[in-house]
Design an enzyme around this catalytic site. Structure first.
Site, mmCIF file in Angstrom:
data_model
loop_
_atom_site.group_PDB
_atom_site.id
_atom_site.type_symbol
_atom_site.label_atom_id
_atom_site.label_comp_id
_atom_site.label_asym_id
_atom_site.label_seq_id
_atom_site.Cartn_x
_atom_site.Cartn_y
_atom_site.Cartn_z
ATOM 1 C CG HIS A 21 -0.548 0.026 2.525
ATOM 2 N ND1 HIS A 21 -0.227 1.193 3.175
ATOM 3 C CD2 HIS A 21 -0.354 -0.963 3.429
ATOM 4 C CE1 HIS A 21 0.144 0.919 4.421
ATOM 5 N NE2 HIS A 21 0.093 -0.373 4.604
ATOM 6 C CG ASP A 56 2.537 0.296 7.911
ATOM 7 O OD1 ASP A 56 2.070 -0.201 6.870
ATOM 8 O OD2 ASP A 56 1.908 0.349 8.971
ATOM 9 C CG HIS A 100 1.039 2.651 12.670
ATOM 10 N ND1 HIS A 100 -0.330 2.724 12.685
ATOM 11 C CD2 HIS A 100 1.351 1.900 11.583
ATOM 12 C CE1 HIS A 100 -0.824 2.038 11.650
ATOM 13 N NE2 HIS A 100 0.193 1.534 10.969
ATOM 14 C CG ASP A 152 1.323 -3.994 5.349
ATOM 15 O OD1 ASP A 152 2.123 -3.149 5.809
ATOM 16 O OD2 ASP A 152 0.105 -3.769 5.219
ATOM 17 C CD GLU A 173 -3.141 -1.405 5.311
ATOM 18 O OE1 GLU A 173 -3.186 -2.470 5.931
ATOM 19 O OE2 GLU A 173 -2.673 -0.352 5.814
ATOM 20 C CD GLU A 174 -1.502 2.156 7.791
ATOM 21 O OE1 GLU A 174 -2.251 1.700 8.685
ATOM 22 O OE2 GLU A 174 -0.312 1.796 7.653
#
Length: 361
Positions: free
Chosen positions: A68, A182, A325, A237, A214-215
């Site tokens: 992504h 990510d 994140h 991922d 995606e998130e």
């Protein structure tokens, strides 16, 4: 710093690109630049996912390999009279990794630097000091003295703000530190799978995909898979690295450098047993290292891909990554290279007969 080879240059370009959910233009352009030489055609779905198609055999099984494009970040929602910016998180953030961190606001007039601020601890009560600051009490300071000045610089509600971090090769040159692993590492894997298949005979049509959003709910994977209608899906991922202090093996077992993670179960999907066995069989045959993992608290694009069209056997293959994140995450280059190798070797062994066996075995 280590000499930047072609792969590191690509990884730096991908991670430097700024793109929160709904604002993926910049990473999409980087991915498009790198994947186009290895594709027969490059298209988009209606919300901006990138779809690069490479035909091994016309009419062969369709294999979707998706990373992504989006990264977690922030959206400006208000500008105060004094020129401070209120914001909304876009994607999952833990408040403890945000304060005092530098961000870049992307405006129509160019980038503006900011820092995430809150009330200083010196004026808080002893009780309040012990508690993490709520995200709703944070703001972004861009050094403006008024709303008018912030607007003059181009800042508008709806603009994205992204973490600022410099791509860094660590002293151990296999260890790579950057923002947005990510999931720009997944995009890099999709690029390199097509690169390695360019001169290879195989019986499939392979799609290297950069999905959007995606998130915030695996959204671009849903629309891209609708376009492709894959027979087999792979979501590539990041996963959780369990090799830092304080994490028990029961919580997270994977270690950086010990191979890509084969995800058995996550919040979005129970992995397809036939495909899982096929992939681990190839890895065992070729001595490609891998680790099993499960992520009950998070999903991947595999969750949308496996439910597309009539349904497709799908597997999430992830890279053990520390500090996802946040502003800076770390991964191991060997895991990335082994993930590419594994997917390429799987594709080489897939044909219509093998796909039928995977589905119905």
């Amino acid at each position: 710093m280590a000499k930047m080879d072609e792969t590191l240059t690509m990884l730096k370009s991908l991670t430097d690109a700024k793109g929160i959910p709904g604002n993926e233009r910049e990473p999409r352009e980087v991915m498009k630049k790198y994947i186009t030489p290895f594709a027969d055609e490059v298209t988009n779905d209606g919300i901006g996912s990138l779809i690069a198609k490479k035909v091994g055999k016309e009419g062969g099984p369709k294999i979707m390999v998706a990373g992504h494009l989006d990264e977690v970040g922030f959206m400006i929602t208000q500008i105060t009279d004094k020129g401070f910016l209120r914001f909304q998180t876009v994607g999952g953030w833990w408040s403890q990794v945000m304060l005092a961190q530098r961000v870049t606001i992307v405006t129509s007039k160019g980038d503006v630097t900011g820092v995430i601020g809150s009330k200083p601890p010196h004026i808080l009560s002893p009780e309040a000091r012990k508690k993490p600051v709520d995200i709703k009490d944070m703001f972004i300071d861009i050094g403006a003295s008024s709303r008018e000045e912030a607007e003059e610089w181009g800042v508008r509600p709806g603009d994205m703000a992204v973490p600022y971090f410099e791509f860094t090769v660590m002293n151990n040159e296999k260890m790579l530190l950057a923002k947005a692993w990510d999931n720009r590492i997944g995009c890099a894997i999709a690029i390199d799978v097509l690169r390695q298949l360019k001169e290879t005979d195989h019986q499939n049509i392979v799609y290297g995909v950069g999905t959007v959003q995606e998130e915030v709910g695996l959204r671009g994977a849903k629309t891209a898979a609708q376009v492709i209608q894959p027979d087999i899906g792979f979501a590539v991922d990041v996963g959780i690295a369990g090799d830092t202090p304080g994490i028990s093996e029961k919580e997270a077992k994977s270690k950086m450098g010990k191979g890509p993670q084969i995800i058995l179960y996550d919040a979005s999907m129970v992995s397809h047993k036939g495909l899982r066995d096929f992939v681990t069989g190839v890895a065992d045959e070729l001595d490609i290292p891998y680790q099993f993992d499960h992520i009950p608290g998070g999903g991947t694009d595999a969750g949308s891909i496996h439910l597309s069209h009539q349904g497709a056997p799908t597997l999430a293959i992830t890279i053990a990554t520390r500090y996802i994140h946040s502003h800076a995450a770390m991964l191991h280059r060997d895991d990335y290279e082994n993930a590419v190798k594994l997917i390429v070797e799987v594709v080489k062994r897939l044909d219509q007969e093998a796909v039928n066996k995977v589905v119905f075995d």
